[in-house]
Design a protein around this motif. Structure first.
Motif, PDB file in Angstrom:
ATOM      1  N   CYS A  19      33.865  29.621  42.055  1.00 27.21           N
ATOM      2  CA  CYS A  19      33.914  30.496  40.851  1.00 27.21           C
ATOM      3  C   CYS A  19      34.263  29.325  39.647  1.00 27.21           C
ATOM      4  O   CYS A  19      35.185  28.802  39.819  1.00 27.21           O
ATOM      5  N   HIS A  25      35.675  30.113  37.108  1.00 28.09           N
ATOM      6  CA  HIS A  25      36.889  30.723  36.600  1.00 28.09           C
ATOM      7  C   HIS A  25      38.195  29.797  37.011  1.00 28.09           C
ATOM      8  O   HIS A  25      38.619  29.005  36.384  1.00 28.09           O
ATOM      9  N   GLY A  82      37.384  30.108  42.876  1.00 25.64           N
ATOM     10  CA  GLY A  82      37.476  31.353  44.069  1.00 25.64           C
ATOM     11  C   GLY A  82      36.182  31.166  44.797  1.00 25.64           C
ATOM     12  O   GLY A  82      35.378  30.724  44.224  1.00 25.64           O
ATOM     13  N   CYS A 104      33.774  38.192  42.128  1.00 24.11           N
ATOM     14  CA  CYS A 104      34.710  36.940  42.979  1.00 24.11           C
ATOM     15  C   CYS A 104      35.823  37.882  43.368  1.00 24.11           C
ATOM     16  O   CYS A 104      36.486  38.556  42.684  1.00 24.11           O
ATOM     17  N   TRP A 145      38.754  36.822  44.026  1.00 22.01           N
ATOM     18  CA  TRP A 145      40.261  36.233  43.523  1.00 22.01           C
ATOM     19  C   TRP A 145      40.584  37.160  42.242  1.00 22.01           C
ATOM     20  O   TRP A 145      41.666  37.494  42.249  1.00 22.01           O
ATOM     21  N   HIS A 146      39.958  37.363  41.256  1.00 22.00           N
ATOM     22  CA  HIS A 146      40.164  37.962  40.015  1.00 22.00           C
ATOM     23  C   HIS A 146      39.301  38.990  39.423  1.00 22.00           C
ATOM     24  O   HIS A 146      39.342  39.346  38.427  1.00 22.00           O
ATOM     25  N   TYR A 161      35.999  38.606  38.517  1.00 21.26           N
ATOM     26  CA  TYR A 161      35.019  38.385  37.581  1.00 21.26           C
ATOM     27  C   TYR A 161      33.580  38.776  38.027  1.00 21.26           C
ATOM     28  O   TYR A 161      33.586  38.567  39.407  1.00 21.26           O
TER      29      TYR A 161
HETATM   30  S1  FES Z   1      38.554  32.538  40.534  1.00 18.50           S
HETATM   31 FE1  FES Z   1      36.789  33.683  40.441  1.00 18.50          FE
HETATM   32  S2  FES Z   1      37.651  35.452  38.881  1.00 18.50           S
HETATM   33 FE2  FES Z   1      39.171  33.912  39.047  1.00 18.50          FE
END
Ligand code: FES
Length: 129
Positions: free
Chosen positions: A51, A53, A56, A91, A93-94, A96
């Motif tokens: 990801c 971001h 992730g 994703c 993890w957060h 997105y």
């Molecule tokens: S690591 Fe993918 S949304 Fe944060």
């Protein structure tokens, strides 16, 4: 994995098309790089499982239609709806959301998954690295 090609480019057999049709998604590792392969209708996409971001495993997230708020001409909300003909990778993890066809995140920052060219030949799905 079968590898061919030259001049710095490598074409790698990543999955049999029949297996992808059944699963819709496969995450494979090629020389230590994880790549998510997605079947959407008759199209196939390959994205790095990283990801943009915070790194992730985006390609292992849920697949869901995108959502949109529909408005009247005078900007009154008609509520939130799933977008027809859209499909996003979420994703884990957060949260997105990335368009599985373009790899783009619609939020701020212009984030995008790294994509790889895909070729289908003789029942095999090949990705060029
Ligand atoms: S690591 Fe993918 S949304 Fe944060």
């Amino acid at each position: 994995m079968m590898i061919s090609g030259g001049a710095g480019m490598a074409e790698v057999l990543v999955v049999r098309q029949a297996d992808l049709l059944e699963a819709r998604r496969k995450v494979v590792s090629v020389d230590g790089v994880e790549i998510g392969i997605f079947q959407v209708g008759t199209d196939i996409y390959a994205w790095r499982n990283h990801c943009p971001h915070q790194g992730g495993p985006a390609c292992q997230g849920k697949l869901m239609k995108g959502v949109e708020e529909r408005l009247t001409e005078d900007k009154q909300s008609l509520g939130i709806h799933y977008k027809d003909d859209s499909l996003n990778i979420i994703c884990p993890w957060h949260g997105y959301e990335f368009d599985v066809r373009t790899g783009r995140y619609d939020g701020a920052g212009g984030l995008r998954l790294k994509g790889y060219p895909v070729t289908v030949r003789d029942g095999g799905v090949y990705v060029t690295l």
